[in-house]
Design an enzyme around this catalytic site. Structure first.
Site, short mmCIF file in Angstrom:
data_model
loop_
_atom_site.label_atom_id
_atom_site.label_comp_id
_atom_site.label_asym_id
_atom_site.label_seq_id
_atom_site.Cartn_x
_atom_site.Cartn_y
_atom_site.Cartn_z
CG HIS A 167 -1.81 -1.21 1.28
ND1 HIS A 167 -3.08 -1.21 0.73
CD2 HIS A 167 -1.62 -2.45 1.78
CE1 HIS A 167 -3.63 -2.42 0.90
NE2 HIS A 167 -2.77 -3.19 1.54
CG LEU A 168 3.41 2.10 -2.88
CD1 LEU A 168 4.15 2.38 -4.18
CD2 LEU A 168 4.42 1.83 -1.76
NE ARG A 169 -1.26 3.27 3.86
CZ ARG A 169 -2.10 2.28 4.17
NH1 ARG A 169 -3.13 2.02 3.38
NH2 ARG A 169 -1.91 1.55 5.23
CG ASP B 201 -5.91 -5.80 -0.02
OD1 ASP B 201 -6.21 -6.86 0.54
OD2 ASP B 201 -5.06 -5.00 0.43
CG HIS C 26 -3.29 -10.54 3.55
ND1 HIS C 26 -4.61 -10.87 3.58
CD2 HIS C 26 -3.23 -9.26 3.15
CE1 HIS C 26 -5.33 -9.82 3.21
NE2 HIS C 26 -4.50 -8.84 2.94
CG ASN D 235 -8.07 -7.14 8.35
OD1 ASN D 235 -8.39 -8.23 8.80
ND2 ASN D 235 -8.84 -6.47 7.50
CG ASP E 231 -1.04 -6.37 3.85
OD1 ASP E 231 -1.35 -5.45 3.08
OD2 ASP E 231 -1.81 -6.81 4.72
CG HIS F 73 -1.40 3.07 9.37
ND1 HIS F 73 -2.43 3.52 8.58
CD2 HIS F 73 -1.50 1.72 9.39
CE1 HIS F 73 -3.14 2.49 8.14
NE2 HIS F 73 -2.59 1.38 8.61
ZN LIG Z 1 -5.19 -6.83 2.52
#
Ligand SMILES: [Zn+2]
Length: 422
Positions: A61-63, A153, A233, A279, A306, A310
């Protein structure tokens, strides 16, 4: 035979000291060290480093766009490069969601501007508009724009008929659907395993059954449609037992797990530690042992981080309110080498899971040492141990339950397409 452009001298590969000859961005030859090398060819001494194919992370996740305070494409690729990754697939849960070509192209432009020579970015198309699970995105267009896979996802598609259509539609374009396996009604995103620990802490937990129910759906659909589905995952024994059975029967299903599911149990959330809130949640030792075995046996095909960065202030809140996720790119390879040292994984499994299988599953450039392969490789220094501290992490996300732990070695150099980028 023409001369190589440069030679990596005396790097350790499978216990032997080797020379790696690179020409025109591709592997020319790997051979035992010490052979003659033409005058004028650049020789790069490996100084005892291990040689590894570069890694591929099929789940980060590169946001960016929308959450740049957590991470942006430039900082994510920086962490990836220093982590030894040549290829990165980034998930679509940005704002706006990556459900249109314009968003995909913006991501690719940002990546090219920040890191023209790699790591290569492959955005994952959102499977449904806005990840709302109601209307499929235009996967044909998004495939043309560079997406190799599609996923909802984080927000699994509840409607099985729609999901089935999505799997068939994606397959028309050679795209694999990645499914985040979580029954959407059973404590979604709880971040803690349901059991004795969750009741003692007074937290609503997510049961392993909620994960296994979705994995069962995906196995049944992949078998019925005879079309690949990739399970994201995996964290629990029930899921891997079903995957093992499905694979024995030839069902075209593949799966991934992350280093934290191999190394940590639910005990890591004791004291309401939000750094360990992920998660799916961390499970029990029995689940960890099942995941380890499944990875070594190839029931779980690949490793992914994954990577879910944050900001500190977002994690420094009561457990139930904190977002799920671990910032994983900085520590993935050292944690893998630790597991190899401890006999949890063998080296062959680690290379298959990080370097070879992701390329096969998603149709990405393959990282290997056969003549003609793209020269994507890592020099890893096992003597350079380091302690995980916020200032040593390249990702903007410092959220990791491995903070303060000593990592056994680090990436000395990363080459992508024959260019040294770290
Ligand atoms: Zn996920």
């Amino acid at each position: 035979m023409s001369n190589p452009d440069f030679v990596i001298r005396g790097a350790k590969w499978q216990g032997e000291a080797m020379d790696l000859l690179v020409a025109d961005g591709k592997i020319m030859e790997m051979r035992p060290t010490g052979g003659s090398i033409a005058e004028g060819v650049e020789k790069i001494p490996a100084n005892g480093a291990l040689l590894l194919p570069a890694l591929t992370d099929a789940h980060v996740h590169l946001r960016e766009p929308g959450f740049e305070w957590k991470e942006d494409i430039a900082s994510g690729l920086l962490a990836a490069a220093h982590g030894g990754f040549a290829n990165i697939m980034c998930m679509a849960n940005t704002d706006p969601v990556n459900d249109e070509v314009s968003v995909t192209e913006m991501m690719l432009d940002k990546a090219r501007l920040a890191w023209p020579d790699g790591p290569r970015l492959f955005p994952v198309a959102g499977l449904t508009k806005g990840l709302k699970g109601q209307q499929l995105t235009n996967l044909a267009e998004m495939h043309r724009a560079g997406c190799k896979a599609a996923s909802n996802d984080g927000l699994p598609v509840h409607n099985t008929e729609l999901f089935r259509n999505a799997v068939e539609y994606a397959a028309n374009w050679g795209m694999v659907v990645i499914d985040h396996c979580e029954d959407p009604d059973m404590a979604p995103g709880a971040g803690v395993n349901e059991g004795e620990l969750s009741s003692r802490l007074g937290l609503k937990g997510a049961p392993t059954a909620g994960e296994a129910i979705q994995v069962a759906r995906d196995i049944l659909l992949a078998q019925y449609l005879d079309t690949p589905i990739h399970v994201a995952h995996v964290s629990c024994r029930q899921a891997v037992e079903m995957l093992a059975d499905a694979k024995r029967r030839g069902v075209p299903i593949t799966a991934e797990t992350c280093p934290h599911y191999l190394l940590l149990t639910e005990d890591a959330v004791e004291g309401y530690d939000t750094a360990a809130k992920v998660n799916p949640p961390l499970r029990t030792m029995d689940d960890v042992l099942a995941i380890r075995q499944a990875l070594n046996e190839g029931v779980i095909d690949i490793l992914v981080t994954d990577h879910a960065p944050h900001a500190d202030h977002e994690k420094e809140v009561p457990f139930a309110e904190a977002p799920c996720g671990i910032s994983g790119l900085d520590t993935a390879l050292p944690l893998t080498m630790r597991m190899v040292d401890e006999g949890i994984l063998d080296m062959e499994t680690a290379i298959r899971a990080w370097c070879l299988r992701p390329a096969e599953i998603f149709g990405l450039p393959s990282c290997g040492f056969a003549a003609g392969d793209s020269a994507d490789f890592v020099l890893y220094d096992p003597s350079a141990s380091w302690e995980v501290r916020p200032e040593l992490m390249r990702s903007k996300g410092k959220n990791t339950p491995f903070m303060g732990q000593t990592m056994p070695g680090r990436v000395n150099a990363l080459f992508v397409g024959g260019r040294r980028i770290v």
